[in-house]
Design an enzyme around this catalytic site. Structure first.
Site, PDB file in Angstrom:
ATOM      1  N   ASN A   9       0.868  -1.183   0.000  1.00 37.37           N
ATOM      2  CA  ASN A   9       0.000   0.000   0.000  1.00 37.37           C
ATOM      3  C   ASN A   9       0.904   1.233   0.000  1.00 37.37           C
ATOM      4  OD1 ASN A   9      -1.805   2.034   0.463  1.00 37.37           O
ATOM      5  ND2 ASN A   9      -2.450   1.319   2.502  1.00 37.37           N
ATOM      6  N   LYS A  11       0.057   4.281  -0.223  1.00 38.39           N
ATOM      7  CA  LYS A  11      -0.581   5.460   0.396  1.00 38.39           C
ATOM      8  C   LYS A  11      -0.350   6.700  -0.491  1.00 38.39           C
ATOM      9  CE  LYS A  11      -0.210   3.117   4.805  1.00 38.39           C
ATOM     10  NZ  LYS A  11      -0.071   3.162   6.251  1.00 38.39           N
ATOM     11  N   HIS A  98      -9.432   0.994   5.186  1.00 42.19           N
ATOM     12  CA  HIS A  98      -8.148   1.225   5.856  1.00 42.19           C
ATOM     13  C   HIS A  98      -8.372   2.179   7.033  1.00 42.19           C
ATOM     14  CE1 HIS A  98      -4.043   2.397   6.669  1.00 42.19           C
ATOM     15  NE2 HIS A  98      -3.659   1.336   5.977  1.00 42.19           N
ATOM     16  N   GLU A 100      -6.789   4.614   8.043  1.00 39.50           N
ATOM     17  CA  GLU A 100      -6.584   6.033   7.711  1.00 39.50           C
ATOM     18  C   GLU A 100      -7.828   6.621   7.051  1.00 39.50           C
ATOM     19  OE1 GLU A 100      -2.899   5.367   5.655  1.00 39.50           O
ATOM     20  OE2 GLU A 100      -1.976   4.803   7.554  1.00 39.50           O
ATOM     21  N   GLU A 170      -5.094  -5.025  10.591  1.00 39.89           N
ATOM     22  CA  GLU A 170      -4.069  -4.010  10.826  1.00 39.89           C
ATOM     23  C   GLU A 170      -4.337  -3.318  12.162  1.00 39.89           C
ATOM     24  OE1 GLU A 170      -2.242  -2.794   6.743  1.00 39.89           O
ATOM     25  OE2 GLU A 170      -3.798  -1.378   7.278  1.00 39.89           O
ATOM     26  N   GLY A 176       2.789   2.179  10.909  1.00 43.13           N
ATOM     27  CA  GLY A 176       3.747   3.266  10.780  1.00 43.13           C
ATOM     28  C   GLY A 176       4.458   3.619  12.074  1.00 43.13           C
ATOM     29  N   SER A 216       3.741  -2.208  10.415  1.00 43.00           N
ATOM     30  CA  SER A 216       5.192  -2.269  10.638  1.00 43.00           C
ATOM     31  C   SER A 216       5.804  -3.619  10.255  1.00 43.00           C
ATOM     32  CB  SER A 216       5.532  -1.894  12.075  1.00 43.00           C
ATOM     33  OG  SER A 216       5.134  -0.555  12.332  1.00 43.00           O
TER      34      SER A 216
HETATM   35  P1  13P Z   1       3.215   0.294   7.722  1.00 46.47           P
HETATM   36  O1  13P Z   1       3.722  -1.004   7.089  1.00 46.47           O
HETATM   37  O2  13P Z   1       3.935   1.496   7.215  1.00 46.47           O
HETATM   38  O3  13P Z   1       3.135   0.178   9.194  1.00 46.47           O
HETATM   39  O4  13P Z   1       1.702   0.469   7.181  1.00 46.47           O
HETATM   40  C1  13P Z   1       0.835  -0.589   7.232  1.00 46.47           C
HETATM   41  C2  13P Z   1      -0.377  -0.219   6.467  1.00 46.47           C
HETATM   42  O5  13P Z   1      -1.119   0.654   6.854  1.00 46.47           O
HETATM   43  C3  13P Z   1      -0.643  -0.936   5.222  1.00 46.47           C
HETATM   44  O6  13P Z   1      -1.909  -0.665   4.727  1.00 46.47           O
END
Ligand code: 13P
Length: 253
Positions: A9, A11, A98, A100, A170, A176, A216
């Site tokens: 992803n 983003k 997601h 976010e 997740e 992150g 992560s």
């Molecule tokens: P990270 O791997 O940067 O922690 O992000 C995970 C994520 O949100 C994948 O959709």
């Protein structure tokens, strides 16, 4: 047998030139290095999907996904992108729910249920994200929290429809942050998710459902996570922006 999947992803990262460079590096490395039966998915920003999809046209080892789609079919919805438009590129999958999107754009369970319907209606594979915030984990109510997310946005689907959905667990506190779920925490939640699916759709559907871990995930911890009984791959954020790291994660199976 359920599919093994590693999805990146991106983003809101990479301009077009950078995105095309990353996509072509990944495609070439997958061709040269990946011998196992793993489905690799990359998820660039909307605006790069057509170019990346053209670049991958001859390749069937790497699929392209979008990071979101509209819950509406078409019409006066300025700035939105429909599932049918994505399918026409062609894009094969779409990430929905997601954290976010839930947190910054107010996407809730009901809206996500409509987006899932739109995706399936356009023959896109939904990669449906669930996962709890830190305070819910600390209160130890994470299992119920995730069950509710699944029920509210997915369990209206028929068995045939549900069979096309991929789940990504997740935990928000792991996204992150560099703080990964421990193998015990990941396995426990993935098994819980599989049991919740089994209660609704039966054991066979549950055992055929791909459940990805995200948060992560990196080349150092992927092997341990992917070896867990109920973890079928990963949804990778930061580490999917570097072709070498992403490939090393894919090769962790
Ligand atoms: P990270 O791997 O940067 O922690 O992000 C995970 C994520 O949100 C994948 O959709």
């Amino acid at each position: 047998m359920r599919k093994k999947i590693v999805a990146g992803n991106w983003k809101m990262n990479k301009d077009l030139a950078e995105g095309l460079k990353l996509a072509s590096e990944i495609v070439n490395m997958v061709k040269d290095e990946v011998t196992k039966d793993v489905t690799v998915i990359i998820t660039p920003p909307f605006i790069h999907l057509t170019s990346v999809s053209r670049l991958l046209a001859e390749n069937n080892q790497v699929l392209v996904a979008a990071q979101n789609c509209s819950e509406k079919e078409s019409g006066a919805f300025t700035g939105e992108v429909s599932a049918a438009m994505l399918r026409s590129i062609p894009v094969q999958a779409v990430i929905l729910g997601h954290s976010e999107r839930r947190q910054y754009f107010g996407e809730g369970d009901e809206l996500l249920a409509k987006k899932v319907d739109m995706a399936l209606g356009s023959d896109l594979m939904p990669i449906f994200c669930c996962g709890e915030p830190l305070e819910i984990r600390e209160k130890e109510t994470h299992a119920a929290y995730v069950s509710r997310q699944l029920k509210a946005s997915l369990f209206h689907l028929s068995e045939d429809e549900f069979a096309k959905v991929v789940i990504a667990y997740e935990p928000i506190w792991a996204i992150g942050t560099g703080k990964t779920a421990s193998p015990e925490q990941a396995q426990q939640m993935h098994l819980h998710i599989r049991n919740v699916i089994a209660d609704q759709y039966g054991k066979e559907v549950a055992s055929n459902t791909t459940i990805l871990y995200g948060g992560s995930c990196n080349p150092h911890n992927a092997q341990e996570l992917f070896a867990l009984d109920d973890v079928d791959g990963g949804l990778i954020g930061g580490a999917s922006l570097k072709s070498r790291d992403f490939l090393d994660i894919i090769k962790s199976f």
